[in-house]
Design a protein around this motif. Sequence first.
Motif, PDB file in Angstrom:
ATOM      1  N   ALA A  48      42.690  48.829  -6.289  1.00  0.00           N
ATOM      2  CA  ALA A  48      43.121  47.454  -6.583  1.00  0.00           C
ATOM      3  C   ALA A  48      44.236  47.451  -7.630  1.00  0.00           C
ATOM      4  CB  ALA A  48      41.931  46.630  -7.074  1.00  0.00           C
ATOM      5  N   ASP A  49      44.166  48.395  -8.601  1.00  0.00           N
ATOM      6  CA  ASP A  49      45.164  48.415  -9.663  1.00  0.00           C
ATOM      7  C   ASP A  49      46.557  48.740  -9.135  1.00  0.00           C
ATOM      8  OD1 ASP A  49      43.121  47.910 -11.387  1.00  0.00           O
ATOM      9  OD2 ASP A  49      42.924  49.973 -12.083  1.00  0.00           O
ATOM     10  N   ASP A  50      46.619  49.470  -8.013  1.00  0.00           N
ATOM     11  CA  ASP A  50      47.898  49.929  -7.482  1.00  0.00           C
ATOM     12  C   ASP A  50      48.445  49.026  -6.390  1.00  0.00           C
ATOM     13  OD1 ASP A  50      47.610  52.187  -9.102  1.00  0.00           O
ATOM     14  OD2 ASP A  50      46.431  53.210  -7.568  1.00  0.00           O
ATOM     15  N   TRP A  51      47.619  48.082  -5.941  1.00  0.00           N
ATOM     16  CA  TRP A  51      47.965  47.321  -4.745  1.00  0.00           C
ATOM     17  C   TRP A  51      49.076  46.320  -5.024  1.00  0.00           C
ATOM     18  CZ3 TRP A  51      47.525  42.127  -3.313  1.00  0.00           C
ATOM     19  CH2 TRP A  51      47.667  41.891  -1.952  1.00  0.00           C
ATOM     20  N   GLN A  52      50.012  46.213  -4.086  1.00  0.00           N
ATOM     21  CA  GLN A  52      51.064  45.204  -4.154  1.00  0.00           C
ATOM     22  C   GLN A  52      50.917  44.269  -2.960  1.00  0.00           C
ATOM     23  OE1 GLN A  52      53.308  44.773  -6.633  1.00  0.00           O
ATOM     24  NE2 GLN A  52      52.230  46.422  -7.703  1.00  0.00           N
ATOM     25  N   PRO A  53      51.055  42.968  -3.155  1.00  0.00           N
ATOM     26  CA  PRO A  53      50.862  42.044  -2.040  1.00  0.00           C
ATOM     27  C   PRO A  53      51.901  42.258  -0.962  1.00  0.00           C
ATOM     28  CG  PRO A  53      51.813  40.915  -3.931  1.00  0.00           C
ATOM     29  CD  PRO A  53      51.425  42.280  -4.399  1.00  0.00           C
ATOM     30  N   PRO A  54      51.531  42.091   0.323  1.00  0.00           N
ATOM     31  CA  PRO A  54      52.510  42.216   1.388  1.00  0.00           C
ATOM     32  C   PRO A  54      53.626  41.200   1.216  1.00  0.00           C
ATOM     33  CG  PRO A  54      50.462  41.260   2.202  1.00  0.00           C
ATOM     34  CD  PRO A  54      50.190  41.734   0.816  1.00  0.00           C
ATOM     35  N   SER A  55      54.814  41.555   1.693  1.00  0.00           N
ATOM     36  CA  SER A  55      55.983  40.722   1.446  1.00  0.00           C
ATOM     37  C   SER A  55      55.849  39.344   2.065  1.00  0.00           C
ATOM     38  CB  SER A  55      57.235  41.420   1.997  1.00  0.00           C
ATOM     39  OG  SER A  55      57.084  41.679   3.382  1.00  0.00           O
ATOM     40  N   GLU A  56      55.074  39.232   3.158  1.00  0.00           N
ATOM     41  CA  GLU A  56      54.944  37.939   3.822  1.00  0.00           C
ATOM     42  C   GLU A  56      53.935  37.018   3.141  1.00  0.00           C
ATOM     43  OE1 GLU A  56      52.096  40.782   5.977  1.00  0.00           O
ATOM     44  OE2 GLU A  56      54.076  40.835   5.035  1.00  0.00           O
ATOM     45  N   LEU A  57      53.216  37.520   2.148  1.00  0.00           N
ATOM     46  CA  LEU A  57      52.219  36.726   1.460  1.00  0.00           C
ATOM     47  C   LEU A  57      52.874  35.840   0.413  1.00  0.00           C
ATOM     48  CD1 LEU A  57      49.159  36.209   1.032  1.00  0.00           C
ATOM     49  CD2 LEU A  57      49.246  37.962  -0.740  1.00  0.00           C
ATOM     50  N   ASP A  58      52.611  34.549   0.498  1.00  0.00           N
ATOM     51  CA  ASP A  58      53.162  33.604  -0.469  1.00  0.00           C
ATOM     52  C   ASP A  58      52.160  33.444  -1.604  1.00  0.00           C
ATOM     53  OD1 ASP A  58      54.299  31.599  -1.918  1.00  0.00           O
ATOM     54  OD2 ASP A  58      54.573  30.221  -0.241  1.00  0.00           O
ATOM     55  N   THR A  59      52.385  34.155  -2.696  1.00  0.00           N
ATOM     56  CA  THR A  59      51.458  34.098  -3.829  1.00  0.00           C
ATOM     57  C   THR A  59      51.663  32.853  -4.679  1.00  0.00           C
ATOM     58  OG1 THR A  59      52.963  35.407  -5.203  1.00  0.00           O
ATOM     59  CG2 THR A  59      51.305  36.608  -3.922  1.00  0.00           C
ATOM     60  N   GLY A  60      52.634  32.022  -4.314  1.00  0.00           N
ATOM     61  CA  GLY A  60      52.862  30.780  -5.045  1.00  0.00           C
ATOM     62  C   GLY A  60      51.956  29.656  -4.594  1.00  0.00           C
ATOM     63  N   ILE A  61      51.230  29.862  -3.496  1.00  0.00           N
ATOM     64  CA  ILE A  61      50.294  28.863  -2.993  1.00  0.00           C
ATOM     65  C   ILE A  61      48.881  29.283  -3.379  1.00  0.00           C
ATOM     66  CG2 ILE A  61      49.331  27.768  -0.935  1.00  0.00           C
ATOM     67  CD1 ILE A  61      51.999  28.185   0.438  1.00  0.00           C
ATOM     68  N   PRO A  62      48.151  28.454  -4.107  1.00  0.00           N
ATOM     69  CA  PRO A  62      46.782  28.828  -4.476  1.00  0.00           C
ATOM     70  C   PRO A  62      45.940  29.075  -3.232  1.00  0.00           C
ATOM     71  CG  PRO A  62      47.498  26.882  -5.678  1.00  0.00           C
ATOM     72  CD  PRO A  62      48.529  27.124  -4.618  1.00  0.00           C
ATOM     73  N   HIS A  63      45.188  30.168  -3.238  1.00  0.00           N
ATOM     74  CA  HIS A  63      44.322  30.480  -2.103  1.00  0.00           C
ATOM     75  C   HIS A  63      42.866  30.312  -2.524  1.00  0.00           C
ATOM     76  CE1 HIS A  63      42.359  32.582   1.190  1.00  0.00           C
ATOM     77  NE2 HIS A  63      43.488  32.501   1.854  1.00  0.00           N
ATOM     78  N   THR A  64      42.074  29.714  -1.652  1.00  0.00           N
ATOM     79  CA  THR A  64      40.694  29.398  -2.000  1.00  0.00           C
ATOM     80  C   THR A  64      39.888  30.636  -2.363  1.00  0.00           C
ATOM     81  OG1 THR A  64      40.090  29.452   0.355  1.00  0.00           O
ATOM     82  CG2 THR A  64      40.695  27.316  -0.579  1.00  0.00           C
ATOM     83  N   ALA A  65      40.106  31.757  -1.660  1.00  0.00           N
ATOM     84  CA  ALA A  65      39.350  32.976  -1.960  1.00  0.00           C
ATOM     85  C   ALA A  65      39.699  33.518  -3.337  1.00  0.00           C
ATOM     86  CB  ALA A  65      39.607  34.035  -0.892  1.00  0.00           C
ATOM     87  N   ARG A  66      40.979  33.441  -3.692  1.00  0.00           N
ATOM     88  CA  ARG A  66      41.398  33.979  -4.981  1.00  0.00           C
ATOM     89  C   ARG A  66      41.003  33.031  -6.120  1.00  0.00           C
ATOM     90  NH1 ARG A  66      46.076  35.004  -1.697  1.00  0.00           N
ATOM     91  NH2 ARG A  66      47.278  33.428  -2.823  1.00  0.00           N
ATOM     92  N   MET A  67      40.965  31.723  -5.849  1.00  0.00           N
ATOM     93  CA  MET A  67      40.453  30.787  -6.846  1.00  0.00           C
ATOM     94  C   MET A  67      38.970  31.050  -7.097  1.00  0.00           C
ATOM     95  SD  MET A  67      42.418  27.294  -5.607  1.00  0.00           S
ATOM     96  CE  MET A  67      41.584  26.206  -6.790  1.00  0.00           C
ATOM     97  N   TYR A  68      38.241  31.319  -6.046  1.00  0.00           N
ATOM     98  CA  TYR A  68      36.814  31.632  -6.172  1.00  0.00           C
ATOM     99  C   TYR A  68      36.623  32.910  -6.975  1.00  0.00           C
ATOM    100  CZ  TYR A  68      31.933  32.262  -4.660  1.00  0.00           C
ATOM    101  OH  TYR A  68      30.574  32.410  -4.626  1.00  0.00           O
ATOM    102  N   ASP A  69      37.495  33.893  -6.735  1.00  0.00           N
ATOM    103  CA  ASP A  69      37.452  35.132  -7.501  1.00  0.00           C
ATOM    104  C   ASP A  69      37.637  34.832  -8.991  1.00  0.00           C
ATOM    105  OD1 ASP A  69      37.724  38.199  -7.725  1.00  0.00           O
ATOM    106  OD2 ASP A  69      39.614  37.501  -8.589  1.00  0.00           O
ATOM    107  N   TYR A  70      38.527  33.910  -9.315  1.00  0.00           N
ATOM    108  CA  TYR A  70      38.748  33.521 -10.717  1.00  0.00           C
ATOM    109  C   TYR A  70      37.480  32.880 -11.301  1.00  0.00           C
ATOM    110  CZ  TYR A  70      40.779  31.340 -14.860  1.00  0.00           C
ATOM    111  OH  TYR A  70      41.033  30.954 -16.149  1.00  0.00           O
ATOM    112  N   TYR A  71      36.827  31.996 -10.527  1.00  0.00           N
ATOM    113  CA  TYR A  71      35.600  31.371 -11.001  1.00  0.00           C
ATOM    114  C   TYR A  71      34.539  32.419 -11.354  1.00  0.00           C
ATOM    115  CZ  TYR A  71      37.561  27.228  -8.660  1.00  0.00           C
ATOM    116  OH  TYR A  71      38.369  26.211  -8.237  1.00  0.00           O
ATOM    117  N   LEU A  72      34.522  33.519 -10.585  1.00  0.00           N
ATOM    118  CA  LEU A  72      33.541  34.574 -10.803  1.00  0.00           C
ATOM    119  C   LEU A  72      33.942  35.524 -11.929  1.00  0.00           C
ATOM    120  CD1 LEU A  72      32.596  35.510  -7.123  1.00  0.00           C
ATOM    121  CD2 LEU A  72      31.078  34.485  -8.829  1.00  0.00           C
ATOM    122  N   GLY A  73      35.122  35.298 -12.506  1.00  0.00           N
ATOM    123  CA  GLY A  73      35.587  36.176 -13.565  1.00  0.00           C
ATOM    124  C   GLY A  73      36.342  37.384 -13.072  1.00  0.00           C
ATOM    125  N   GLY A  74      36.773  37.357 -11.797  1.00  0.00           N
ATOM    126  CA  GLY A  74      37.508  38.475 -11.226  1.00  0.00           C
ATOM    127  C   GLY A  74      38.968  38.493 -11.653  1.00  0.00           C
TER     128      GLY A  74
END
Length: 301
Positions: free
Chosen positions: A28-54
């Motif tokens: 996970a520390d080395d991973w880079q998001p794929p170029s087609e992924l828009d990281t500027g749009i909040p994603h529900t799974a990643r928001m949930y990860d934040y709620y869990l302290g991830g």
Amino acid sequence: MAHWGRDGMYEDTAAGRAADTDWNWVRADDWQPPSELDTGIPHTARMYDYYLGGKDNFEADRKAAQAAIAAYPALPLLARTNRQFLGRAVEFVAGRGIRQFVDIGTGIPAVGSTSEVAQRVAPDARVVYVDNDPIVATHARALLAGHPTGHTSVIEADLRDPATILGHPALAAAVDLSQPVALMLVAVLHFIRDEDGAQQIVRALRDALAPGSALILSHGSPDFASRESAAEGTHIYKSASAPLVLRPRAGVEPFFGDFEFAGPGLVQLPLWRPTPGHVPTTELPEGWQDVSAYAGVAFKP
């Protein structure tokens, strides 16, 4: 060594480990998001990860999650309680003899994931994760590489397209639909609108299951939160990858169709078969009353 097949299926089997592969595992520390992924749009799974302290989230996810927590401070508690429910429910149905699990909308894997719990109870359990976020697939592979027991697959697909999920070769390779399956829709249906066919989607999945199968489901609800918190949370998710659709109990129960509830039925999330350390009473301590979600497990007759 784990194997990521060219058909998009992760396999942790003897054949998979023996197979040649040109896949390079990444941490996970080395991973880079794929170029087609828009990281500027909040994603529900990643928001949930934040709620869990991830830490598997981006700035847009964190900002949206922080705004949601400001509107509804019980969100982190809700996320943890939901994760605990998942573990208890998986352990419960595995104890009933089910050895096949299809976890749709799995989110970013964390401690207490479906495969971890199921394969602790039954090392021969077979688990298929389904999610539409490529970040989930990446981290699922990293997680599964460290779990050599059982058979686990990852499918990148969308709950709104049940035909693709049911017809996916990875599902067919891992799961025998003529035998009981635990279908898991944990904290995902509140991101599917009624006009997008939420009930029809779940019906198609239920209909594909054999008698004796289980439906494990949790769902956000406005029944326990203030009207203001529910409205603000719904507004915040309008800018995310999926809208938030909170449903009252009468809107959640139909997802189970004619499946028969295991006790205690469809109840407020913390009250589904609590164990010591997981609110072991029917009266919720202060702060837990705001855990605004329902949970239940039911079996196909």
